[in-house]
Scaffold this motif. Structure first.
Motif, mmCIF file in Angstrom:
data_model
loop_
_atom_site.group_PDB
_atom_site.id
_atom_site.type_symbol
_atom_site.label_atom_id
_atom_site.label_comp_id
_atom_site.label_asym_id
_atom_site.label_seq_id
_atom_site.Cartn_x
_atom_site.Cartn_y
_atom_site.Cartn_z
ATOM 1 N N HIS A 114 0.858 -1.190 0.000
ATOM 2 C CA HIS A 114 0.000 0.000 0.000
ATOM 3 C C HIS A 114 0.894 1.241 0.000
ATOM 4 O O HIS A 114 1.112 1.853 1.046
ATOM 5 N N HIS A 116 0.590 4.261 -0.703
ATOM 6 C CA HIS A 116 0.094 5.547 -0.192
ATOM 7 C C HIS A 116 0.460 5.742 1.278
ATOM 8 O O HIS A 116 0.511 6.869 1.765
ATOM 9 N N ARG A 119 3.380 7.956 1.587
ATOM 10 C CA ARG A 119 3.015 9.377 1.454
ATOM 11 C C ARG A 119 2.384 9.886 2.753
ATOM 12 O O ARG A 119 2.647 11.016 3.174
ATOM 13 N N ILE A 185 -6.209 10.508 0.120
ATOM 14 C CA ILE A 185 -5.456 9.280 -0.155
ATOM 15 C C ILE A 185 -5.827 8.129 0.788
ATOM 16 O O ILE A 185 -5.448 6.987 0.549
ATOM 17 N N THR A 186 -6.590 8.442 1.850
ATOM 18 C CA THR A 186 -7.056 7.373 2.749
ATOM 19 C C THR A 186 -8.514 7.003 2.485
ATOM 20 O O THR A 186 -9.103 6.262 3.277
#
Length: 232
Positions: A114, A116, A119, A185-186
């Motif tokens: 994952h 992301h 980030r 992004i979550t």
């Protein structure tokens, strides 16, 4: 959530009170994979006094309730500033260092699958540094200046405050942009269905950080700073 008791499952406590994860981690009580057991059973499994553990949970519950029970917009300037410092500044100084290891762990364990999460780790690192520097500046410099100006305005204080308020509002905008990216992004802080307990804790606490920070910014931009602008 209803009344917390010794029969409440550990996982349910952490869902209702995300900060209780810190307590359970310190006590080495498993709230993740082994969290589907009562608090009493979990405490006894670690040779801890269940009543004492429950009392510690209740302290966290009371703190959370206190943070959401007051209406500050009617406070005087000195009380409003003290409220912002107690509820939001102190909370950030406590929460950001506590949350950091959870984010590091989730990024390390799940970041490859994952990406992301890597980030998220970057955003959090930036937010943590900026928010702590920002609140420190307010506590040490800007808030005392505001109180001094509101008590006894002078042309010199007026010019200083104009610059400070403009700079702080720009910093608020930057924090808001980072928080909006976190939400994007979550997927609105929705963890994957197969997410582990720590993964879920990270999302829950980031969502709480977003909520608290937006409330914090609102009180400063739209209440405290508006009062300053009206006086200027």
């Amino acid at each position: 959530m209803g009344q917390l008791t010794l029969d409440t499952q550990v996982s349910a406590i952490v869902t209702a009170l995300p900060r209780s994860a810190d307590l359970f981690r310190e006590m080495r009580i498993d709230y993740c994979c082994g969290g589907k057991v009562s608090l009493k059973e979990a405490a006894e499994g670690r040779n801890l006094n269940p009543e004492k553990v429950l009392a510690s949970v209740k302290i966290i519950e009371r703190k959370q309730a206190t943070r959401s029970s007051l209406e500050p917009t009617s406070f005087g300037n000195k009380t409003l500033i003290a409220y912002i410092q107690e509820k939001y500044h102190a909370n950030l100084q406590e929460e950001l260092p506590l949350l950091a290891p959870y984010i590091t762990k989730v990024a390390r364990v799940h970041g490859e699958r994952h990406p992301h999460l890597l980030r998220i780790q970057e955003i959090f690192k930036t937010l943590r540094a900026e928010l702590l520097a920002h609140t420190d500046d307010e506590d040490k410099n800007v808030f005392p200046l505001i109180l001094e100006f509101m008590e006894k305005p002078t042309p010199e204080l007026k010019e200083q405050l104009k610059l400070h308020v403009a700079e702080l509002e720009q910093e608020h905008d930057n924090a808001g942009k980072l928080l909006h990216e976190l939400r994007d992004i979550t997927n609105n802080f929705t963890p994957p269905k197969d997410a582990c307990g720590t993964y879920r804790i990270v999302y829950a606490r980031l969502e709480q950080l977003e909520k608290d920070t937006f409330e914090h910014i609102h009180l400063e931009n739209n209440v405290l700073f508006n009062r300053v602008r009206d006086a200027i």
